[in-house]
Design an enzyme around this catalytic site. Structure first.
Site, PDB file in Angstrom:
ATOM      1  CG  HIS A  16      -1.938   1.023   1.290  1.00  7.19           C
ATOM      2  ND1 HIS A  16      -2.146   1.819   2.397  1.00  7.19           N
ATOM      3  CD2 HIS A  16      -2.870   1.406   0.380  1.00  7.19           C
ATOM      4  CE1 HIS A  16      -3.151   2.639   2.179  1.00  7.19           C
ATOM      5  NE2 HIS A  16      -3.606   2.412   0.958  1.00  7.19           N
ATOM      6  CG  HIS A  58      -3.865   8.825  -0.259  1.00  4.28           C
ATOM      7  ND1 HIS A  58      -4.505   9.501   0.766  1.00  4.28           N
ATOM      8  CD2 HIS A  58      -4.682   7.802  -0.591  1.00  4.28           C
ATOM      9  CE1 HIS A  58      -5.649   8.905   1.038  1.00  4.28           C
ATOM     10  NE2 HIS A  58      -5.791   7.867   0.236  1.00  4.28           N
TER      11      HIS A  58
END
Length: 248
Positions: A16, A58
């Site tokens: 991730h 992100h």
């Protein structure tokens, strides 16, 4: 990966935002380099800078990772390159930089960021991926983005990200209700569903995976025990902070 079917190379676990920790920031070239060295697929996030460059980052806001006020989309790529991630020497990478670094050595899971009707990101991402010879799949919470990227890359393996939006945002607006019920899946017909670990047994997930014969991805796995549960359920795990796991 130029196939809409589930290639074995894509049905794997993904680090991730790369293999990051307290000293290596998320979504950095250093985090991706570590994942490549460990042989793990990489999950990453893409969005556009003000001048239309595909950046890997992100949050919409720059503050958490760089200390700079404002959103990533407020700055050009050259301005973003001067910012540093989490107090390190790492910068916000462009998607082109990441593709050059990975160079097909591991699979990529590319999340398209966007919460409105603007699909300008999709042709920019598609342009870069058309010339990339490595394995990749694409995901998004936004079914409109997923539909548009499927038009741009009709053979790509694309999936819908899912969480219970009503629960997470504490809001029962019509769009949040529709997303929670997966009522908009028909717009993109996902080949896989990447769902919040909390929602793996929810009715929308069970119905969507059955209706579309969709593969199952789960996020974010943060313990060895949770990873074992995911593997036993035949899920592809998007993991972080558990070292470098081996898939049995």
């Amino acid at each position: 990966m130029h196939t809409a079917s589930a290639d074995a190379a894509l049905l794997s676990d993904y680090a991730h935002r790369g293999l990051h920790d307290d000293t290596v920031p998320e979504n950095s070239l250093a985090a991706y380099r570590l994942a490549v060295e460990a042989g793990h697929g990489i999950e990453l996030d893409v969005q556009l800078s003000r001048d239309g460059t595909v950046m890997v980052f992100h949050d919409y806001s720059l503050s958490r990772m760089t200390g700079h006020e404002g959103n990533l989309s407020d700055l050009d790529a050259d301005e973003l390159a001067t910012l540093r991630l989490a107090g390190t020497d790492e910068h916000i990478p462009t998607f082109a930089e990441v593709l050059a670094l990975v160079d097909g050595r591991v699979s990529l899971l590319v999340e398209l960021k966007g919460e409105n009707f603007d699909t300008a990101l999709c042709p920019r991402v598609a342009e870069l991926l058309r010339n990339y010879r490595g394995n990749y799949c694409i995901e998004s919470f936004n079914p409109l983005l997923l539909r548009d990227i499927q038009k741009q890359l009709p053979n790509a393996f694309c999936g819908l990200l899912y969480t219970n939006v009503v629960r997470d945002k504490q809001c029962r607006s019509p769009i949040h209700l529709a997303l929670t019920a997966m009522a908009l899946n028909c717009l993109c017909r996902p080949a896989f569903i990447a769902y919040n670990e909390m929602d793996r047994d929810s009715l929308p997930v069970r119905l969507a995976t059955r209706l579309y014969h969709a593969r199952r991805f789960v996020w974010t796995i943060r313990s060895r025990d949770a990873l074992q549960v995911a593997h036993e359920a035949a899920e592809c795990a998007i993991f972080e902070n558990i070292g470098s796991p081996d898939r049995p």
